[in-house]
Each structure stands twice: as structure tokens, then as C-alpha cells.
Design an enzyme around this catalytic site. Structure first.
Site, short mmCIF file in Angstrom:
data_model
loop_
_atom_site.label_atom_id
_atom_site.label_comp_id
_atom_site.label_asym_id
_atom_site.label_seq_id
_atom_site.Cartn_x
_atom_site.Cartn_y
_atom_site.Cartn_z
N GLY A 74 26.56 -7.59 -22.21
CA GLY A 74 25.12 -7.73 -22.18
C GLY A 74 24.43 -6.46 -21.72
O GLY A 74 25.06 -5.55 -21.17
N CYS A 75 23.12 -6.38 -21.95
CA CYS A 75 22.38 -5.16 -21.62
C CYS A 75 22.28 -4.95 -20.12
O CYS A 75 22.54 -3.84 -19.62
CB CYS A 75 21.00 -5.19 -22.27
SG CYS A 75 20.07 -6.72 -22.02
N TYR A 76 21.93 -5.98 -19.36
CA TYR A 76 21.89 -5.84 -17.90
C TYR A 76 23.27 -5.52 -17.33
O TYR A 76 23.40 -4.64 -16.47
CB TYR A 76 21.35 -7.12 -17.26
CG TYR A 76 19.86 -7.31 -17.33
CD1 TYR A 76 18.97 -6.38 -16.79
CD2 TYR A 76 19.33 -8.47 -17.90
CE1 TYR A 76 17.61 -6.59 -16.83
CE2 TYR A 76 17.96 -8.69 -17.93
CZ TYR A 76 17.10 -7.75 -17.39
OH TYR A 76 15.75 -7.96 -17.42
N ALA A 95 24.07 -1.73 -17.88
CA ALA A 95 23.37 -0.86 -16.94
C ALA A 95 23.96 -0.97 -15.54
O ALA A 95 24.16 0.04 -14.84
CB ALA A 95 21.88 -1.18 -16.93
#
Length: 337
Positions: free
Chosen positions: A155-157, A160
Site C-alpha cells: 500500500g501507499c502508506y 512511505a
């Protein structure tokens, strides 16, 4: 040239995938697909995404039985930019036909069937594939990505957050029994292309959501092997994620140890950049990069991570995984070498 079929090509992430595949030196588009009942079926791709007008004019084809048979015959690999339940149903069938699958949904990211019942609202029917899927955090899991036939793109979170935290965890610098605190904000595109009152730009206000129950918290904790506190926010901008992360360090951690952990992890990795200054959304939006910087006050460390949620948080990381899996240059189709 390997032929890539993209399922879910009408959405923001699917569109980014189409553009990246089209520009890739070793990939070509085997077909762009949407769900069988989609109102976008048979429309030219460029009518939905005009930035590719004159470049990608293929139609968006409905994913019916004929389309599935065509993909099995014509494609060399499959990219799934689909809802979690859809990927859950489709991926095992493609893998059974010998097609590598790069799944951008959450359907195979975390082992444990109860995880899906609790956080995704469905019962997982493929526990064997939960154990076999490689987690596609490209800078950290290359051997597994290369060997697997099913790659679960993070996932994107989590991308990061884990990019910022894993160097510290691997070096043993995080204080025992402490939970790093992640405060992260995403642009509106993270909610997807489908219109709703919640993501109407005139209605968007900077706000928290998913308080203490967001599905990315257990994903981050599992792949970090350390529990975290995770709080996402919706920002009133289109794309990008900025994560500010608070980490309690062990007593004996020096500045030199922190720097060594990050340089050992990322020196020579052109996608993750140690910037020497605080990252910001404008530096990474529209790019495949992850920018990192940190500062400390005693045993308290603050790390800031910035990515484009649709690229490093989704589509360009999937391309990184394809490059690793197929033995291409890790930067092919992403960065001019």
C-alpha cells in the site's frame, strides 16, 4: 518485449500503469480491461485519461470469459489494479496458467485469514497464496520478488512508512517495546477515481480518518516486525503522501549509526533519495521517488518520508517489481540511466 495485461485500467492507478508500460523498453500492452459491467467498457482509454491522447488509444475491454481466455493466451504477465475482493478471486487463476501476477490491491499482503475478515470485510479463500505471495517493497525484498509468481505490491502508506523505518529496524536502533508513531497525509487521489461527496475537491478539508482502525496499521507492523501507531489524514491536494514519523531510539544510538543505517540501505538505490533537507510533496509528485530526511533530539528521532501515492505507492513500484522479477534494470521505464 513482454506483453502486460492491465485489469482495472480505468482508475487512477491503472492509468499510471498503462502509461508506464507503454513507455517501458521491455514491455508492451497486451490489453486494458475493466469489469464486465463497467460503464467505461469499450471507451477509448484516452477518453478517460486525455494526457495519453495520441499515445494510448486502445479500448477498455470488459473482463468477460472471452477476455480471460485471451489474457491466458496473449499476455506474459498480469497487473491487477482492482478491488481487493476482485484480485483475491482473479490472481490464483492467472498464476495457475503460468502468468506472473502483480497485484496492487491488499488481497495478498498480510498472512493470516482473520486479518482479512477484520480489516477488509471478506473471508480469504486462498490461505496457501497468502504464504507464497512476495511482498513487493522493492528495495527490501528483491530475492522473494524475483522468485515468486504472485507479488503483492504494498500500500501507499506502508511504502512511505516502511521505507523510512526499515533501515532503523534492521540496524537494531529502535528502542525495545516502543511503537514508532506515524502521522501521514495523502492527497485525494488515494480515495480512487469514483466520485463521492467525501472526495469532492470542494468538500475536502484536512482531517484524520481511520482512527485506530486503519488496515495499513497491521500491514506496516507485520512487515516491520514491530508494532506502530499509525494515523492517516486526508489532505486537500491531488496526489502525494507525506509521512512524519516519531521514533524512540536506544540509548547508545549515535548520529553516525543513524546515518550508516540509511546509507547502507539506500546508497546506490536511485528511487529512494536521502535528501539532506526536509521532503515535500512537490518534490515527488508525478515521480517514482521516495525522499527521506531525519533529525534527532536525544533519543527522539523524527523521519519524514514523501512519495507519490499513485506511483511509488502503487504503479511505479509495481514496475520496479516487474523489473526485478524479469531481470531487467531496476530502473527500466522509470528513471533515465
Amino acid at each position: 518485449m513482454l506483453k502486460a495485461a492491465i485489469i482495472g485500467a480505468s482508475g487512477y492507478t491503472g492509468a499510471e500503469l498503462a502509461g508506464l508500460v507503454q513507455a517501458h523498453p521491455h514491455l508492451s500492452l497486451a490489453g486494458l480491461y475493466v469489469s464486465e459491467g463497467s460503464q467505461d467498457a469499450h471507451k477509448p482509454f484516452s477518453s478517460l485519461h486525455p494526457r495519453w491522447r495520441g499515445i494510448i488509444e486502445q479500448p477498455l475491454l470488459p473482463l468477460d470469459d472471452e477476455a480471460l481466455s485471451r489474457i491466458h493466451i496473449d499476455a506474459d504477465l498480469v497487473l491487477l489494479a482492482t478491488a481487493h475482493e476482485v484480485s483475491h478471486d482473479l490472481a490464483p487463476g492467472f498464476v495457475a496458467k503460468g502468468l506472473p501476477v502483480f497485484d496492487l490491491s491488499g488481497a495478498f499482503r498480510v498472512p493470516g485469514e482473520d486479518f482479512y475478515e477484520r480489516f477488509y470485510g471478506f473471508t480469504h479463500q486462498h490461505p496457501d497464496w497468502l504464504g507464497q505471495a512476495a511482498y513487493g517493497l522493492a528495495e527490501w525484498n528483491q530475492d522473494a520478488i524475483k522468485a515468486a509468481q504472485l507479488i503483492a505490491v504494498p500500500g501507499c502508506y506502508p511504502t512511505a512508512s516502511l521505507s523510512a523505518l526499515k533501515p532503523l529496524q534492521q540496524a537494531g536502533l529502535i528502542a525495545a517495546d516502543s511503537k514508532p508513531i506515524i502521522s501521514a497525509v495523502s492527497g485525494v487521489s488515494g480515495a480512487g477515481r469514483k466520485a463521492s461527496h467525501a472526495n469532492s475537491f470542494c468538500e475536502v478539508s484536512f482531517k484524520p480518518y481511520g482512527v485506530l482502525n486503519h488496515r495499513h496499521q497491521p500491514e506496516i507492523s507485520h512487515h516491520l516486525d514491530n508494532q506502530v501507531v499509525f494515523q492517516p489524514h486526508l489532505g486537500n491536494f491531488i496526489r502525494g503522501i507525506l509521512a512524519t514519523i516519531y521514533v524512540q531510539l536506544n540509548d547508545d544510538v549515535s548520529d553516525e549509526k543513524i546515518a550508516a543505517a540509511y546509507h547502507q540501505a539506500y546508497d546506490g538505490q536511485k528511487i529512494v533519495r536521502l535528501t539532506g533537507q526536509w521532503p515535500q510533496i512537490n518534490d515527488v509528485a508525478g515521480t517514482p521517488f521516495c525522499d527521506l530526511h531525519w533529525a534527532r533530539d536525544g533519543n527522539q528521532l523524527i523521519v519524514v518520508s514523501a512519495i507519490d501515492n499513485l506511483l511509488k505507492g502503487a504503479a511505479s513500484q509495481a514496475i520496479q517489481c516487474i523489473n526485478i522479477h524479469q531481470g531487467f534494470s531496476p530502473l527500466a521505464g522509470l528513471v533515465q540511466e
